[in-house]
Design an enzyme around this catalytic site. Structure first.
Site, PDB file in Angstrom:
ATOM      1  CG  HIS A  86      -1.940   0.938   1.435  1.00 20.69           C
ATOM      2  ND1 HIS A  86      -1.761   2.291   1.227  1.00 20.69           N
ATOM      3  CD2 HIS A  86      -3.221   0.794   1.828  1.00 20.69           C
ATOM      4  CE1 HIS A  86      -2.887   2.925   1.501  1.00 20.69           C
ATOM      5  NE2 HIS A  86      -3.790   2.045   1.865  1.00 20.69           N
ATOM      6  CD  GLU A 117      -3.519   1.435  -1.771  1.00 22.31           C
ATOM      7  OE1 GLU A 117      -4.000   0.335  -1.405  1.00 22.31           O
ATOM      8  OE2 GLU A 117      -4.048   2.527  -1.497  1.00 22.31           O
TER       9      GLU A 117
HETATM   10  C1  BG6 Z   1      -6.938   2.354   0.598  1.00 26.36           C
HETATM   11  C2  BG6 Z   1      -8.420   2.082   0.543  1.00 26.36           C
HETATM   12  O1  BG6 Z   1      -6.246   1.248   0.105  1.00 26.36           O
HETATM   13  O2  BG6 Z   1      -6.550   2.566   1.960  1.00 26.36           O
HETATM   14  C3  BG6 Z   1      -9.172   3.242   1.177  1.00 26.36           C
HETATM   15  O3  BG6 Z   1      -8.829   1.882  -0.791  1.00 26.36           O
HETATM   16  C4  BG6 Z   1      -8.667   3.491   2.581  1.00 26.36           C
HETATM   17  O4  BG6 Z   1     -10.566   2.962   1.173  1.00 26.36           O
HETATM   18  C5  BG6 Z   1      -7.171   3.695   2.547  1.00 26.36           C
HETATM   19  O5  BG6 Z   1      -9.311   4.635   3.114  1.00 26.36           O
HETATM   20  C6  BG6 Z   1      -6.527   3.913   3.917  1.00 26.36           C
HETATM   21  O6  BG6 Z   1      -6.911   2.913   4.788  1.00 26.36           O
HETATM   22  P1  BG6 Z   1      -6.477   2.956   6.303  1.00 26.36           P
HETATM   23  O7  BG6 Z   1      -7.134   1.778   6.959  1.00 26.36           O
HETATM   24  O8  BG6 Z   1      -4.978   2.841   6.327  1.00 26.36           O
HETATM   25  O9  BG6 Z   1      -6.921   4.282   6.862  1.00 26.36           O
END
Ligand code: BG6
Length: 304
Positions: free
Chosen positions: A170, A273
């Site tokens: 990510h 990602e």
């Molecule tokens: C992304 C998702 O990968 O991660 C989003 O598609 C999400 O929907 C974002 O808001 C961040 O997620 P988190 O759990 O790290 O706040």
């Protein structure tokens, strides 16, 4: 857990790799070789810094990241595993799985003849992980720091019945000004728009980010080019073992709603990602099978 001194003695590499204690109290691996510098936490196997020499940093890390066990760091490369997004059936379980909020262990470090440095980290199941996800597994993250950063998440399923996995590397990228950024590589690719309730759309041309953006492009195995017209550079994101790509920027309102995200942080970041994130690209691991998810990040001069 081993002391910092023991880790340094066992895994340090002279003039290249040192292990220190971060202000959070957690072990932090520092790499400085002929190509680049990088930092990797044992917490969550989280790469928080990568910078080829002569370049601005590639990874974005929130100045308000919270260093607390059980919480994911905001920025760098969170390891999303074994489910992407909300858990498919149990909403009480944490979003994006548990790989990103456990301590991993160093398996090995080594230096290659081409000057790149390799760190391998592992996470295995335990009684504690069984309480969240009742399966036996071994995860190995191999990080190669050279002129490019290559990250491979290898998942080994250690049971006799198949199991379904969604996952992501990510990555949060630094950009100078989100208004001067275009992302290429996904023209004509279908995507699910999470900002409008997972509606199905198709990308036309390059991506520009001018509002909250949360999209799962699927299917795609293409490279993405993040073109930063202010820094005059292109970040190339290549991948393997991945059938989807998520592009995310929370924009102003969502940024303000996150305690670990500066109010104006959305102006200097974008997530591209490397994922398998939907029913369409879920990986089914058969007994004793292995799957590798790889992202490779490199910098090129900007070509318009
Ligand atoms: C992304 C998702 O990968 O991660 C989003 O598609 C999400 O929907 C974002 O808001 C961040 O997620 P988190 O759990 O790290 O706040």
């Amino acid at each position: 857990m081993s002391t910092i001194q023991q880790l340094q003695e066992q895994f340090g590499i002279a003039n290249t790799l040192t292990i220190t204690t971060h202000p959070s109290g957690w072990p932090l691996i520092h790499i400085h070789n002929q190509h680049a510098s990088a930092e990797i936490h044992l917490y969550a196997a989280h790469i928080t810094h990568f910078q080829p020499h002569g370049q601005e940093p590639i990874l974005w890390l929130s100045k308000q990241a919270i260093y607390r066990e059980g919480k994911a760091l905001r920025g760098g490369i969170p390891i999303i595993w074994p489910w992407f997004g909300p858990h498919p059936t149990d909403q009480t379980l944490p979003q994006h799985g548990f790989g990103r909020n456990r301590f991993w262990q160093i398996a090995q470090t080594k230096q290659h003849d081409d000057g790149s440095t390799v760190v391998q980290l592992v996470l295995t199941d335990s009684e504690e992980t069984h309480s969240v996800w009742p399966h036996r597994f071994r995860l190995t993250l191999t990080i190669t720091v050279g002129r490019a950063l290559e990250v491979t998440l290898e998942m080994h399923h250690q049971e006799d019945k198949p199991v379904d996995i969604t996952a992501a590397l990510h990555t949060y990228f630094t950009v100078a000004d989100i208004n001067q950024v275009t992302i290429e590589g996904l023209d004509s690719t279908p995507y699910l728009d999470k900002t409008t309730g997972y509606t199905q759309k198709t990308q036309t041309g390059e991506i520009t980010i001018t509002a909250e953006t949360d999209r799962v492009y699927v299917p795609t195995t293409a490279d993405c080019l993040i073109k930063d017209h202010t820094l005059q550079r292109t970040i190339r994101v290549s991948k393997a073992g991945s059938q989807s790509t998520v592009v995310w920027n929370p924009w102003q309102e969502k940024a303000q709603g996150m305690g670990d995200f500066p109010d104006d942080g959305y102006k200097t970041m974008v997530c591209v990602e490397t994922t398998n994130a939907t029913a369409q690209d879920t990986v089914t691991l058969t007994p004793q099978a292995t799957h590798q998810l790889t992202t490779k990040i490199s910098v090129e001069p900007l070509e318009i």
